[in-house]
Design a protein around this motif. Structure first.
Motif: not given
Length: 745
Positions: A656-675, A728-735
């Protein structure tokens, strides 16, 4: 030229059963009347005692919901819609209703008249409609019939709503095989009225004239209420006459004429003619006023020749109202409606006693105690047999360790993002006029809830429809809780305090013990959440018998949530990322459990597990904390987690913004697919600039709500743990492309 009066059929038990009544109810009718009913009387009872009008199989459970609150100005069910005090001498009238069965047979007119009917419920109370929403359910998009239904329903909603001139500011659509053959079309209207200018649906004052105003009466919609109180079958196609035909331009005239006529002070009572037409409006007004009413049906303006009393009373022709006027002032009302080129004809009067008398061709065709017809009066009330469905334990004990997750997380994410339940609904909401009347602040598509400003004040209203029927199917009680909690969380993320709800309860056949158990459990869950969040139920609608030859729909108690924003210019929030460099925080519960998730459905083809985790105490704390952060201008964006989980919420903020994000979820508990994909409740993503990080963390520290700094807004790439790494252009097109491509098949 003389006309022959048709001979009425002999009334028998078999005929009563054909009308949808059972033997016990037939005996009750004879006891109320002290004799055998006439054919017309049988028709009147059949529609008024249908589930659609009487709630006979649901009212005892509905009464258990919390229905009182400091801001409620009328009791739930007392008037056509809920009425909530919003300050500054203003009140909000709002309600949601279904038009499921008509839309399954004739999607365009079924949806259009659903929109028209719900708006009439609002302006019948003297309120001017200011916003419209909808909640829709269809089968698989791979089915050509489903695409036909979707196209017809959306066109019906847009053509009627756009012509009527009310913005559509929100809605939701789900697709699942469970709704194959029985789509759900729920429409919501929101209106504003000044205190002291509301109208009541009441007939009082002996000698006061009764008028029918608006459009002429035809044969469309006869037995629509009973049609809506039976399962859809192959024979339903033959019942096209039960689907009403709407005219939004006449409705617009009726709106303006009604509000102008109310200002004369000559109107005693006003009631919309919805399901069951003249029958329901006259009986409900009469029962509420405790007096009788005598109507001469020969005076009703007709657009078809030779209509019988039975047909006139049961017709559901649209854009009509019943008015009780102050005696001697009826001409004032007639003049107003005639100025707007609408019928306004005196057809009877309020009389002593408690009976409704209907006359046609100089004969009394029906004489019925009004109270015997209505909800809470003589209409039957049943508590049906309950039985927990056998599948519940089976799905809730599903072994998720048996699933083999895809190695490529990017591909799994894109498959979820492309699911019709997650992908953009732009193809739909671009057909709606979302900005007419210039009050829209947050339109559909890029906001957690629709927001409109209330002109002349600093206030705004945030409104949302919400329910995930899959959750209710897997765990009815928790699913009912989630429907309320998520709709509240949506308006909170727009900056509003949740105030009250309306609901539309879409379920299967109540005579099936498993359906009734699910119904009662789901309502209990709704009640739990409403009490926790202090959002009482103002009213709503029940739609049962939502079944087709292949089985029942997912139980779907749709919530229409109303939220209040005290300062719409300064406290309204949107979900999209705002600035490069903003810090992204996740606030809320651990991301655990994949039960009922879009990931499990889209990637593994399963509807299984338990409904997502929900802690109502945590939910209340989270919502209040986020409201504080928004109102103190600490955060720049807020977005709740729902379908698709955390990864989809982050992706939507990026898209919705056209801006990207660099996210790390390593500190959140749970497996990759659950998180990434868990739809556990009580989760919100916010962004904050670096200067406000300390303020956010201090507020979170006081809240007892867990929180994690998970990334930063940056660039034009969407990256999570390096396992998701896409432009972001790729996920926007799919969405954005899913629905348009599906509709081009």
């Amino acid at each position: 030229m003389s006309t022959t009066v048709p001979k009425e059929p002999e009334v028998t038990l078999d005929l009563a059963i054909e009308h949808g009544l059972n033997e016990e109810e037939f005996e009750m009718i004879k006891n109320f009347l002290g004799r055998m009913p006439t054919f017309t009387e049988l028709g009147v009872y059949s529609v008024m005692w249908s589930e659609h009008c009487s709630y006979k199989n649901s009212i005892l459970e509905i009464k258990k919901l919390p229905r009182e609150g400091d801001q409620l100005l009328v009791d739930a069910g007392e008037e056509n819609a809920g009425l909530v005090d919003i300050g500054d001498g203003l009140a909000c009238a709002f309600k949601i209703e279904s038009h499921n069965h008509p839309s399954a047979v004739e999607p365009y007119q079924g949806a259009a008249t659903g929109v028209g009917g719900i708006h009439r419920d609002i302006f019948t109370m003297g309120a001017r409609p200011v916003a419209s929403l909808n909640s829709l359910r269809f089968g698989s998009m791979d089915n050509p019939r489903v695409r036909y239904l979707l196209d017809g329903v959306v066109r019906g909603i847009s053509d009627y709503g756009n012509s009527f001139g009310i913005p559509t500011v929100g809605g939701e659509i789900y697709f699942d095989e469970a709704y194959e053959g029985n789509p759900l079309v729920n429409a919501m209207s929101v209106g504003i009225v000044k205190h002291g200018e509301t109208a009541s649906a009441i007939a009082e004052g002996v000698g006061n004239p009764v008028l029918i105003v608006g459009a002429s009466t035809g044969r469309d919609g006869i037995h629509g209420a009973t049609f809506a109180s039976e399962e859809i079958s192959e024979e339903s196609e033959a019942k096209r006459p039960s689907v009403q035909v709407g005219d939004p331009f006449t409705e617009k005239l009726l709106l303006e004429a009604s509000l102008e006529a109310l200002k004369t002070g000559a109107i005693v009572g006003l009631q919309d003619m919805g399901a069951a037409g003249i029958t329901s409006s006259s009986s409900e007004m009469t029962a509420r006023g405790g007096k009788g009413m005598r109507l001469d049906l020969d005076k009703v303006p007709m657009r078809e020749e030779g209509m019988t009393a039975y047909e006139l009373l049961l017709s559901e022709s649209q854009e009509r109202m019943l008015v009780v006027a102050e005696k001697g002032r009826e001409q004032e009302i007639i003049d107003v409606f005639e100025k707007w080129d609408l019928n306004a004809v005196v057809i009877g009067e309020v009389v002593e006693g408690d009976k409704l008398t209907y006359i046609k061709d100089g004969e009394v065709k029906a004489e019925i105690p009004a109270d015997s017809l209505v909800l809470g009066g003589g209409a039957p009330q049943y508590e049906r047999e309950r039985k927990k469905p056998a599948y519940i334990d089976e799905v809730q004990n599903f072994d998720f360790s048996s699933l083999k997750h895809p190695e490529n997380v990017n591909k799994a994410f894109l498959k979820v993002l492309a699911s019709p339940n997650v992908a953009s609904k732009r193809w739909v909401h671009e057909q709606y006029d979302t900005t007419v009347r210039t009050n829209t602040v947050n339109a559909p598509g890029a906001s957690d809830s629709g927001v409109i400003r209330i002109k002349g004040t600093k206030k705004g209203l945030a409104v949302k429809t919400d329910c995930n029927g899959r959750y209710v199917y897997l765990n009815p009680r928790r699913g009912g809780q989630i429907a309320v909690a998520e709709s509240a969380r949506n308006v909170v993320c727009s900056g509003a305090k949740p105030v009250a709800i309306s609901n539309c309860l879409n379920f299967g056949n109540p005579y099936k013990p498993e359906v009734y158990w699910t119904f009662s459990e789901a309502l209990a869950g709704m009640g739990d959440a409403c009490r926790a969040l202090n959002t009482p139920v103002t009213g709503g609608n029940v739609s049962l018998y939502n079944e087709n030859p292949n089985g029942a729909i997912f139980p779907t108690p749709v919530i229409g949530m109303l939220g209040l924003i005290e300062d719409v210019e300064n406290h309204t929030m949107t979900p999209q990322f705002k600035n490069e460099g903003d810090i992204i925080y996740y606030l809320g519960a651990d991301r655990k459990g994949l039960g009922g998730s879009e990931y499990i459905k889209a990637v593994h083809g399963l509807t299984t597990g338990n409904a997502p985790e929900l802690d109502l105490d945590l939910e209340v704390n989270l919502q209040q904390t986020v409201l504080n952060l928004i109102h103190s201008k600490v955060v720049n964006a807020a977005h709740d987690l729902s379908d698709g989980g955390l990864v989809v919420a982050l992706a939507e903020m990026s898209i919705h913004s056209g801006l990207g994000a660099d996210v790390s979820l390593e500190k959140m508990s749970g497996g990759t697919y659950e998180v990434l994909f868990s739809e556990a409740q009580s989760g919100i993503v916010v962004t904050v600039d670096k200067e406000n990080v300390a303020k956010l963390e201090a507020e979170m520290g006081k809240s007892n709500v867990p929180f994690h700094a998970i990334g930063v807004v940056s660039g034009n790439t969407f990256t999570i743990n390096q396992t998701v790494n896409l432009p972001v252009s790729k996920i926007t097109d799919v969405y954005e492309s899913t629905l348009p491509k599906a509709m081009e098949q």
